[in-house]
Design a protein around this motif. Sequence first.
Motif, mmCIF file in Angstrom:
data_model
loop_
_atom_site.group_PDB
_atom_site.id
_atom_site.type_symbol
_atom_site.label_atom_id
_atom_site.label_comp_id
_atom_site.label_asym_id
_atom_site.label_seq_id
_atom_site.Cartn_x
_atom_site.Cartn_y
_atom_site.Cartn_z
ATOM 1 N N MET A 41 11.161 114.848 17.379
ATOM 2 C CA MET A 41 12.250 114.673 18.350
ATOM 3 C C MET A 41 12.649 113.219 18.523
ATOM 4 O O MET A 41 13.708 112.934 19.052
ATOM 5 C CB MET A 41 11.831 115.228 19.713
ATOM 6 C CG MET A 41 11.550 116.691 19.726
ATOM 7 S SD MET A 41 10.954 117.159 21.391
ATOM 8 C CE MET A 41 10.863 118.922 21.201
ATOM 9 N N CYS B 127 11.482 110.790 23.664
ATOM 10 C CA CYS B 127 11.809 112.132 24.162
ATOM 11 C C CYS B 127 11.060 112.381 25.477
ATOM 12 O O CYS B 127 10.110 111.689 25.811
ATOM 13 C CB CYS B 127 11.492 113.211 23.129
ATOM 14 S SG CYS B 127 9.765 113.419 22.726
ATOM 15 N N GLN C 199 8.861 114.493 28.351
ATOM 16 C CA GLN C 199 7.731 115.424 28.430
ATOM 17 C C GLN C 199 8.214 116.860 28.571
ATOM 18 O O GLN C 199 7.691 117.756 27.918
ATOM 19 C CB GLN C 199 6.858 115.092 29.640
ATOM 20 C CG GLN C 199 5.938 113.932 29.447
ATOM 21 C CD GLN C 199 5.069 113.726 30.665
ATOM 22 O OE1 GLN C 199 5.527 113.824 31.799
ATOM 23 N NE2 GLN C 199 3.816 113.433 30.432
ATOM 24 N N LYS C 200 9.195 117.085 29.414
ATOM 25 C CA LYS C 200 9.664 118.451 29.658
ATOM 26 C C LYS C 200 10.237 119.082 28.391
ATOM 27 O O LYS C 200 10.080 120.264 28.148
ATOM 28 C CB LYS C 200 10.670 118.517 30.812
ATOM 29 C CG LYS C 200 12.073 118.041 30.503
ATOM 30 C CD LYS C 200 13.013 118.306 31.676
ATOM 31 C CE LYS C 200 14.453 118.129 31.277
ATOM 32 N NZ LYS C 200 14.928 119.067 30.275
ATOM 33 N N ASP C 201 10.874 118.260 27.556
ATOM 34 C CA ASP C 201 11.425 118.772 26.302
ATOM 35 C C ASP C 201 10.309 119.204 25.350
ATOM 36 O O ASP C 201 10.428 120.222 24.665
ATOM 37 C CB ASP C 201 12.320 117.727 25.633
ATOM 38 C CG ASP C 201 13.583 117.451 26.443
ATOM 39 O OD1 ASP C 201 13.999 118.344 27.228
ATOM 40 O OD2 ASP C 201 14.151 116.354 26.304
ATOM 41 N N ASP D 135 8.839 122.473 26.796
ATOM 42 C CA ASP D 135 9.750 123.599 26.557
ATOM 43 C C ASP D 135 9.768 123.998 25.089
ATOM 44 O O ASP D 135 9.729 125.184 24.755
ATOM 45 C CB ASP D 135 11.173 123.254 27.020
ATOM 46 C CG ASP D 135 11.289 123.110 28.532
ATOM 47 O OD1 ASP D 135 10.362 123.527 29.258
ATOM 48 O OD2 ASP D 135 12.321 122.571 28.976
ATOM 49 N N TYR D 136 9.808 123.020 24.202
ATOM 50 C CA TYR D 136 9.898 123.301 22.771
ATOM 51 C C TYR D 136 8.635 123.979 22.243
ATOM 52 O O TYR D 136 8.702 124.913 21.453
ATOM 53 C CB TYR D 136 10.177 122.013 22.003
ATOM 54 C CG TYR D 136 10.484 122.239 20.546
ATOM 55 C CD1 TYR D 136 11.752 122.661 20.155
ATOM 56 C CD2 TYR D 136 9.517 122.043 19.567
ATOM 57 C CE1 TYR D 136 12.048 122.884 18.817
ATOM 58 C CE2 TYR D 136 9.807 122.261 18.229
ATOM 59 C CZ TYR D 136 11.064 122.687 17.858
ATOM 60 O OH TYR D 136 11.348 122.912 16.542
ATOM 61 N N ARG E 161 4.039 122.136 31.444
ATOM 62 C CA ARG E 161 4.359 120.721 31.670
ATOM 63 C C ARG E 161 3.132 119.976 32.174
ATOM 64 O O ARG E 161 2.941 118.800 31.862
ATOM 65 C CB ARG E 161 5.518 120.599 32.662
ATOM 66 C CG ARG E 161 6.820 121.071 32.053
ATOM 67 C CD ARG E 161 7.982 120.949 33.009
ATOM 68 N NE ARG E 161 9.159 121.555 32.396
ATOM 69 C CZ ARG E 161 10.365 121.481 32.893
ATOM 70 N NH1 ARG E 161 10.585 120.834 34.015
ATOM 71 N NH2 ARG E 161 11.375 122.061 32.278
ATOM 72 N N ASN F 283 11.008 113.462 35.449
ATOM 73 C CA ASN F 283 10.977 113.370 33.988
ATOM 74 C C ASN F 283 10.434 112.029 33.525
ATOM 75 O O ASN F 283 10.756 110.991 34.090
ATOM 76 C CB ASN F 283 12.374 113.575 33.405
ATOM 77 C CG ASN F 283 12.874 114.975 33.617
ATOM 78 O OD1 ASN F 283 12.104 115.929 33.540
ATOM 79 N ND2 ASN F 283 14.159 115.114 33.888
ATOM 80 N N HIS G 145 9.791 109.726 29.902
ATOM 81 C CA HIS G 145 10.040 109.525 28.483
ATOM 82 C C HIS G 145 8.775 108.968 27.846
ATOM 83 O O HIS G 145 8.109 108.115 28.423
ATOM 84 C CB HIS G 145 11.201 108.548 28.275
ATOM 85 C CG HIS G 145 12.505 109.059 28.784
ATOM 86 N ND1 HIS G 145 13.351 109.822 28.002
ATOM 87 C CD2 HIS G 145 13.109 108.938 29.989
ATOM 88 C CE1 HIS G 145 14.423 110.138 28.715
ATOM 89 N NE2 HIS G 145 14.304 109.616 29.923
#
Length: 146
Positions: free
Chosen positions: A46, A50, A52-54, A57-58, A63, A88, A90
């Motif tokens: 990514m 990027c 943490q939440k992404d 989720d991915y 979380r 959020n 990064h």
Amino acid sequence: MEYKESPELKEINRLIKELMDLYYEVSLKSSLSESAFDILYALVSMGSGCMQKDIADYYHVSRTTINSSAKKLEEQGYLTMQKGHGKNKHLFLTDAGKKLVSEKIIPVMQMEAGIFAEMKPGEGKEFLRLFQEYIRIYRERIVSRK
């Protein structure tokens, strides 16, 4: 109650479990927890920075698990966290993190790419299409059970 499982269902369940075990083995051989491996893999896939939440989720990981593992990686000097909007954060690789990724993560990604390269033309795409369709129908059925 009697239920006879189809051979196809038995095999897909066995294969999914085997693949999960293989990823676990890869993370152990890398001397990383599964969640740490996922975070570092995601930072390559990514891009550094990027959220943490992404990643959570991915990879379908909580979380909380990603946050806890990210904190450990930060303590070990492999990444830094910077606050984003709201809660959020990064994630950015440090120089030590970039070295770790090049030694432990990139070789796994290259090996995975090689697997698709060994397949006959179109097989990789067909495999993905069928697996995505299986997941779509599964998700649809689970949602409709609520």
